[in-house]
Design an enzyme around this catalytic site. Structure first.
Site, PDB file in Angstrom:
ATOM      1  N   ARG A  76       0.850  -1.186   0.000  1.00 45.29           N
ATOM      2  CA  ARG A  76       0.000   0.000   0.000  1.00 45.29           C
ATOM      3  C   ARG A  76       0.892   1.243   0.000  1.00 45.29           C
ATOM      4  NH1 ARG A  76      -2.664   2.883   4.750  1.00 45.29           N
ATOM      5  NH2 ARG A  76      -3.790   4.487   3.620  1.00 45.29           N
ATOM      6  N   HIS A 120      -3.013  10.889   1.019  1.00 44.69           N
ATOM      7  CA  HIS A 120      -2.398  10.643   2.322  1.00 44.69           C
ATOM      8  C   HIS A 120      -1.775  11.969   2.772  1.00 44.69           C
ATOM      9  CE1 HIS A 120      -0.959   7.110   4.980  1.00 44.69           C
ATOM     10  NE2 HIS A 120      -0.639   8.211   5.634  1.00 44.69           N
ATOM     11  N   GLU A 165      -7.338   8.052   6.564  1.00 43.30           N
ATOM     12  CA  GLU A 165      -7.628   8.579   7.901  1.00 43.30           C
ATOM     13  C   GLU A 165      -8.235   9.982   7.900  1.00 43.30           C
ATOM     14  OE1 GLU A 165      -4.061   8.207  10.254  1.00 43.30           O
ATOM     15  OE2 GLU A 165      -4.255   6.037  10.345  1.00 43.30           O
ATOM     16  N   ASN A 287      -6.979   1.133  10.031  1.00 40.44           N
ATOM     17  CA  ASN A 287      -5.637   1.423  10.545  1.00 40.44           C
ATOM     18  C   ASN A 287      -5.744   1.387  12.063  1.00 40.44           C
ATOM     19  OD1 ASN A 287      -5.103   2.031   7.870  1.00 40.44           O
ATOM     20  ND2 ASN A 287      -4.568   4.175   8.217  1.00 40.44           N
ATOM     21  N   TYR A 289      -3.748   1.358  15.838  1.00 42.51           N
ATOM     22  CA  TYR A 289      -2.522   1.491  16.634  1.00 42.51           C
ATOM     23  C   TYR A 289      -2.750   1.216  18.113  1.00 42.51           C
ATOM     24  CZ  TYR A 289      -0.283   2.975  12.418  1.00 42.51           C
ATOM     25  OH  TYR A 289       0.216   2.959  11.141  1.00 42.51           O
ATOM     26  N   GLU A 349      -3.194  -0.580   8.015  1.00 42.71           N
ATOM     27  CA  GLU A 349      -1.983  -0.153   8.743  1.00 42.71           C
ATOM     28  C   GLU A 349      -2.008  -0.775  10.124  1.00 42.71           C
ATOM     29  OE1 GLU A 349      -1.128   4.057   9.183  1.00 42.71           O
ATOM     30  OE2 GLU A 349      -1.691   4.445   7.103  1.00 42.71           O
TER      31      GLU A 349
HETATM   32  C1  FCB Z   1      -0.981   6.795  10.813  1.00 44.23           C
HETATM   33  C2  FCB Z   1      -0.656   7.417   9.472  1.00 44.23           C
HETATM   34  C3  FCB Z   1       0.662   6.959   8.910  1.00 44.23           C
HETATM   35  C4  FCB Z   1       1.735   6.846   9.969  1.00 44.23           C
HETATM   36  C5  FCB Z   1       1.233   6.071  11.157  1.00 44.23           C
HETATM   37  C6  FCB Z   1       2.254   5.896  12.248  1.00 44.23           C
HETATM   38  O1  FCB Z   1      -1.909   7.593  11.476  1.00 44.23           O
HETATM   39  O2  FCB Z   1      -1.648   7.089   8.517  1.00 44.23           O
HETATM   40  O3  FCB Z   1       1.015   7.864   7.881  1.00 44.23           O
HETATM   41  O4  FCB Z   1       2.228   8.079  10.286  1.00 44.23           O
HETATM   42  O5  FCB Z   1       0.093   6.690  11.684  1.00 44.23           O
END
Ligand code: FCB
Length: 445
Positions: A76, A120, A165, A287, A289, A349
């Site tokens: 991607r 992006h 995002e 995505n 985290y 992500e």
């Molecule tokens: C996400 C972003 C990506 C990167 C990661 C760590 O929010 O999409 O570009 O910076 O965080």
């Protein structure tokens, strides 16, 4: 034991144009809002910018070879709008399109399926000068850009993501001002979200007209935990959940906004907008985290909620809590709640920042990244066993890169980059990911 995913599950890596390409003035590229933002003193932790970044623009062949070495089936990346239309409007800059043409052909030659993101975060500065995402006209410009790119690449790019995002662009870019374009408008930023969602819908239509067959999204989702069981904390968490998660997923899947937000958006929503936003999606990109903890803020505060640290978990070097269980639970909840409206999920992500660098033998021993990826892949495998349809995992990121407001201080790569020499050194996690991919069950027949 390596995490095992069902046959056909796609393993990939993820990057974004401004974070890796460099070459900001080459082949006719125009300035973007990130070039402008980085030039403002105090915006970026280490005072850096994406001017050179990983020099991927000149080294993409080497970087695709790294993907081949991993055995990944997908990649991607994002297309830089100001390379295609230097001011955000008007005819295509052919040299810009040619770069992505070469990249896509190189990926296909390596057996890697391309997933392209159109936006992006690098808005052409020319459009920002006319109001950027606060201006509804930017949506028209984005649809034009999507048509240009689709016409050139839809015959070879397998999967498309119009906007990366939109919540982060809204909240960090326009609500708090920690990302470009650096506007701190608090709730007045919400029209940006609506315009980005319309841009997603219009681009999806344009891409399909150009022949694209797999169109999805890449929405950042975080499980939101109330700080306590007090009514006010639960209420604050619910409101924040609607702003961070709900408005984007309900917008795209249902064509409407969560009740709590409707009064805040009434003045910008026009008849027919819901239908434009709610386009058929071939996959829903998540995505992920970390979870976030939210409490009610004191009455005098500017915002009604406060984001607190999630404590009691290990953290990455970015300070983000590591909670793979929260991903598993969120995916199970997501499916249970949206069932028929939800297409297959792809993790577009997932990854972590750890500052490991080569030792005297040139080895980057990033065991903490291995542990992170292992736990998150196992969480996904469990969610699949519980009935959630998840088709792929794109690790953020292939290589260390420019981490927005953190500059080069946060390293997310499977491959270490020495930003002086541009030397790439695969980390231990690269070898581990390669072994995980090689250990997967094969397709039958
Ligand atoms: C996400 C972003 C990506 C990167 C990661 C760590 O929010 O999409 O570009 O910076 O965080």
């Amino acid at each position: 034991m390596h995490p095992l995913l069902p046959p056909g599950f796609v393993f990939g890596t993820s990057t974004a144009a401004y974070q890796i390409e460099g070459a900001v003035s080459e082949d006719g590229r125009g300035p973007s809002i990130w070039d402008t933002f980085c030039a403002e003193p105090g915006r970026i932790a280490d005072g850096s910018s994406g001017e050179v970044a990983c020099d991927h623009y000149h080294r993409f062949d080497e970087d695709v070879a790294l993907m081949e070495g991993l055995g990944t089936q997908g990649y991607r990346f994002s297309i830089s709008w100001p390379r295609i239309q230097p001011t955000g409007r008007g005819p295509a800059n052919v040299a810009g399109l040619d770069f992505y043409d070469r990249l896509v052909d190189r990926l296909l030659a390596g057996g890697i399926s391309p997933m392209a993101t159109l936006y992006h975060w690098d808005l052409p500065q020319g459009l920002q000068d006319d109001g950027g995402w606060l201006n509804r006209d930017t949506i028209e410009r984005f649809a034009d850009y999507a048509a240009i790119v689709g016409e050139r690449l839809a015959d070879r790019v397998a999967h498309w993501v119009p906007v990366n995002e939109p919540n982060v662009v809204t909240l960090l870019g326009h609500g708090l001002g920690t990302h470009a374009p650096g506007r701190a408008m608090i709730f007045d930023a919400l029209p940006v979200a609506h315009h980005l969602l319309l841009a997603h819908g219009r681009a999806a239509i344009a891409l399909r007209e150009a022949g694209a067959t797999s169109i999805g999204c890449a929405n950042n989702h975080a499980p939101i935990w109330p700080a306590s069981d007090k009514d006010e904390d639960i209420g604050a968490a619910k409101l924040f959940d609607a702003i961070w998660n709900g408005m984007f997923l309900e917008g795209m899947l249902l064509g409407r906004y969560p009740n709590d937000l409707r009064p805040l958006l009434e003045h910008v929503v026009q008849p027919g907008d819901g239908a434009t936003i709610r386009q058929p999606l071939d996959f829903y990109g998540v995505n992920y985290y970390n979870p976030m903890k939210v409490a009610a803020a004191p009455e005098t505060a500017e915002l009604p909620f406060e984001i607190l640290d999630v404590i009691g978990y290990p953290t990455t070097d970015f300070g983000w809590p590591i909670v793979p269980d929260a991903l598993r639970e969120w995916l199970i909840m997501f499916r249970a709640r949206y069932r028929a409206a939800l297409p297959p999920i792809v993790i577009t992500e997932s990854g972590c920042s750890f500052d490991d660098v080569p030792d005297e033998h040139g080895v980057v021993d990033d065991q903490r990244r291995i542990d992170y990826l292992d736990a998150h892949l196992k969480a996904i495998a469990t969610a699949i066993q519980r009935g959630v349809d998840i088709r792929g995992y794109y690790c953020w990121s292939l290589i260390d890169n420019f981490e927005w407001a953190e500059g080069y201080t946060q390293r997310f790569g499977l491959v270490h980059v020495d930003f002086e020499s541009q030397a790439r050194t695969p980390k231990k996690s690269y070898e581990w990911y390669r072994d995980v991919i090689a250990a997967q069950p094969q397709h039958e027949g």
